[in-house]
Enzyme design. Structure first.
Site, PDB file in Angstrom:
ATOM      1  N   GLY A  68       3.108   1.193   3.256  1.00  0.00           N
ATOM      2  CA  GLY A  68       4.186   0.226   3.440  1.00  0.00           C
ATOM      3  C   GLY A  68       3.854  -1.102   2.788  1.00  0.00           C
TER       4      GLY A  68
ATOM      5  N   GLY B 146       0.829  -1.201   0.000  1.00  0.00           N
ATOM      6  CA  GLY B 146       0.000   0.000   0.000  1.00  0.00           C
ATOM      7  C   GLY B 146       0.860   1.246   0.000  1.00  0.00           C
ATOM      8  N   GLY B 147       0.205   2.395   0.051  1.00  0.00           N
ATOM      9  CA  GLY B 147       0.952   3.644   0.060  1.00  0.00           C
ATOM     10  C   GLY B 147       1.748   3.848   1.331  1.00  0.00           C
TER      11      GLY B 147
ATOM     12  N   ASP C  13     -10.483   5.069   7.769  1.00  0.00           N
ATOM     13  CA  ASP C  13     -10.166   4.425   6.492  1.00  0.00           C
ATOM     14  C   ASP C  13     -10.768   3.017   6.444  1.00  0.00           C
ATOM     15  OD1 ASP C  13      -9.123   4.343   3.950  1.00  0.00           O
ATOM     16  OD2 ASP C  13      -7.112   3.715   4.577  1.00  0.00           O
TER      17      ASP C  13
END
Length: 419
Positions: free
Chosen positions: A142, A139-140, A257
Site C-alpha cells: 500500500g 510499497g507492494g 519482514d
C-alpha cells in the site's frame, strides 16, 4: 270532480329532497311534473320519473367501477412516488459520492481514545481524499500518507492498494490490525485505529518523523549524524522489540519482514519496528507452515526448503540489519559468499561505514555488535541465539579487555570469532 288535495308537510319533505324514490301515497299519484323539476335525482312509478330500478343499477355500477379502479390508482401513485424518491437519492449520491461513503464508513472506523476526535471524515479531509501530494512511502502492500488532523496531531495513514488480490490484501490487513491492537511496546510503532470499508482500507499510526533506516543510510548528511553511539542504541531498540514479540507475547509473534525499510526513526534516531502485514502468530496447535514471505536479502535460508516459520527467521533478518547498520549499506557481498577466502581477512574497520566519525569509546561495543551479527547469521537456525539472548548481549557493558585484538588490526574473520 273534486280537486286534488294539497300535499301535506310530510309529503313535501320527500318531494324537496334531491334524490331517491318518491313515495307512492295517494297525495302524489296525480301530482304535476313541475313539482319534481328541481330534484333531478328522484325516481319512482310516477309519470315523467325514471324507474328506481335503473337508478339503483346505475349507482351500483358506479360503485363497482370505483372499487375496481381505486386499488390500481393507489398502486400506480405509490410506484410513481417511490420512483421519484429513488431518483432523488441517486442524483444526490452522484453529486456527492464521498458523502455517502463517509456516512457508511464512519461506523466501521475504530480508534482508541485519540483525544476523542479522530474519525473517518478527518482522515479524508486531511489527505484530500488520499491525494498523491501527501504520500511519504510506497510499497507492494500500500501507500503511506502523512496526515494532520484537526487537533494538529500528525499521523501516518497506510492505505491498502485496491488490487485484484482482495482476499490476500484483506488477510494482511486483518493480521496487522489484530496484532497491533494487542501489543504495546515502546520500540514498536503505535497504531491508533483502522478503517475497513469496500472503498477504503487503511491503518492509522503514530507519525515517525525521520522515516526509514534505509532512507537515512542513503542520505549522506543523515548518515553522518547517525553516529556509532546512536547505531548501537538503534540495534538495541530493535532487539528489544523482537525479544518482546518472541518471548513476552503469548502466543509468540514472528514479524517475518525485518528490514531497514521497516525500521522507522524519529528525530532523535530512536528505532520503531513497523509493518506487520506478513507477521505470523505462532499457535501451539498449528503446524506453523507458511508460504514464503519477506524481502529478498533478509529472508532466512532455511525458509527456501522448510517453509516452517520460527523465531529464528527473525533472528537471521536482525543479523542482516545489524550488518547493514555497521556497513551503511546492505551486506550482500558478505551474505552470498562472493568474497574469496583471502578477502575474509580484511580489516573490520574497512567494512565499517566511513561517514560517521571514527569510533573511539564505542570500539568494544561495536566489536560485540559485529560478533552478535555473525552469530545471528549462522546457517543452522539452532546455532543462532534467541532474540532475548541477543538483547541481553547488547545491554551488557563490555569491559575494555573484552577483546585481545586491537580494533584497528581486527579482521572480519576475527570479528566473528574473537572478543
Amino acid at each position: 270532480m273534486p280537486a286534488p288535495k294539497t300535499p301535506t308537510r310530510i309529503d313535501l319533505k320527500f318531494i324537496l329532497r334531491k334524490q331517491g324514490p318518491v313515495p307512492t301515497t295517494w297525495h302524489l299519484r296525480n301530482a304535476s311534473t313541475s313539482w319534481f323539476l328541481p330534484n333531478k335525482g328522484l325516481c319512482g312509478n310516477l309519470s315523467s320519473l325514471t324507474p328506481c330500478y335503473s337508478t339503483l343499477v346505475l349507482g351500483h355500477h358506479k360503485q363497482k367501477t370505483l372499487g375496481l379502479h381505486l386499488p390500481i390508482v393507489l398502486v400506480v401513485s405509490f410506484t410513481i412516488v417511490a420512483a421519484i424518491i429513488v431518483l432523488i437519492i441517486l442524483s444526490r449520491k452522484k453529486r456527492k459520492p464521498q458523502e455517502g461513503v463517509t456516512t457508511e464508513a464512519r461506523y466501521l472506523f475504530s480508534v482508541w481514545n485519540f483525544d476523542g476526535r479522530m474519525a473517518f471524515d478527518d482522515i479524508i479531509r486531511a489527505t484530500k481524499d488520499f491525494d498523491d501530494e501527501y504520500i511519504i512511502g510506497t510499497g507492494g502492500y500500500g501507500k503511506v500518507y502523512k496526515s494532520q488532523l484537526q487537533n494538529g496531531q500528525l499521523v501516518a495513514v497506510k492505505k491498502l492498494h485496491q488490487t485484484g488480490e482482495e482476499l490476500d490484501d484483506e488477510r494482511r490487513f486483518r493480521r496487522e490490525m489484530e496484532i497491533l491492537s494487542q501489543i504495546r511496546q515502546r520500540s514498536i510503532v503505535k497504531m491508533y485505529g483502522f478503517c475497513s470499508h469496500p472503498a477504503y482500507k487503511f491503518l492509522v499510526y503514530d507519525y515517525i518523523e525521520q522515516g526509514s533506516l534505509h532512507r537515512t543510510l542513503e542520505n549522506e548528511e543523515l548518515a553522518k549524524e547517525l553516529d556509532w553511539k546512536k547505531r548501537i542504541a538503534l540495534a538495541t531498540d530493535v532487539a528489544q522489540a523482537l525479544s518482546y514479540l518472541h518471548h513476552e507475547c503469548s502466543p509468540p509473534i514472528i514479524h517475518r519482514d525485518i528490514t531497514s525499510n521497516n525500521i522507522l526513526l524519529d528525530t532523535t534516531f530512536k528505532a520503531f519496528v513497523s509493518d506487520f502485514g506478513t507477521a505470523r502468530i505462532l499457535k501451539p496447535d498449528s503446524s506453523n507452515w507458511s508460504a514464503l514471505a519477506g524481502t529478498y536479502g533478509y529472508i532466512a535460508p532455511e525458509l527456501s526448503y522448510t517453509s516452517v516459520v520460527t523465531e529464528k527467521c527473525d533472528v537471521y533478518s536482525f543479523g542482516v540489519v545489524v550488518l547493514e547498520l555497521l556497513m551503511g549499506k546492505h551486506p550482500m557481498d558478505l551474505l552470498d559468499g562472493s568474497l574469496s577466502s583471502g578477502e575474509q581477512h580484511i580489516l573490520v574497520k574497512d567494512i565499517l561505514d566511513q561517514r560517521p566519525t571514527t569510533p573511539t569509546t564505542e570500539q568494544n561495543s561495536l566489536l560485540l555488535l559485529i560478533k552478535l551479527a555473525f552469530s545471528c547469521l549462522e546457517s543452522s537456525p539452532q546455532a543462532r541465539p534467541t532474540m532475548r539472548e541477543a538483547y541481553q548481549t547488547l545491554i551488557q557493558q563490555p569491559s575494555s579487555s573484552s577483546c585481545p585484538v586491537p580494533f584497528s588490526a581486527l579482521t572480519l574473520q576475527q570479528g566473528s570469532d574473537a572478543c
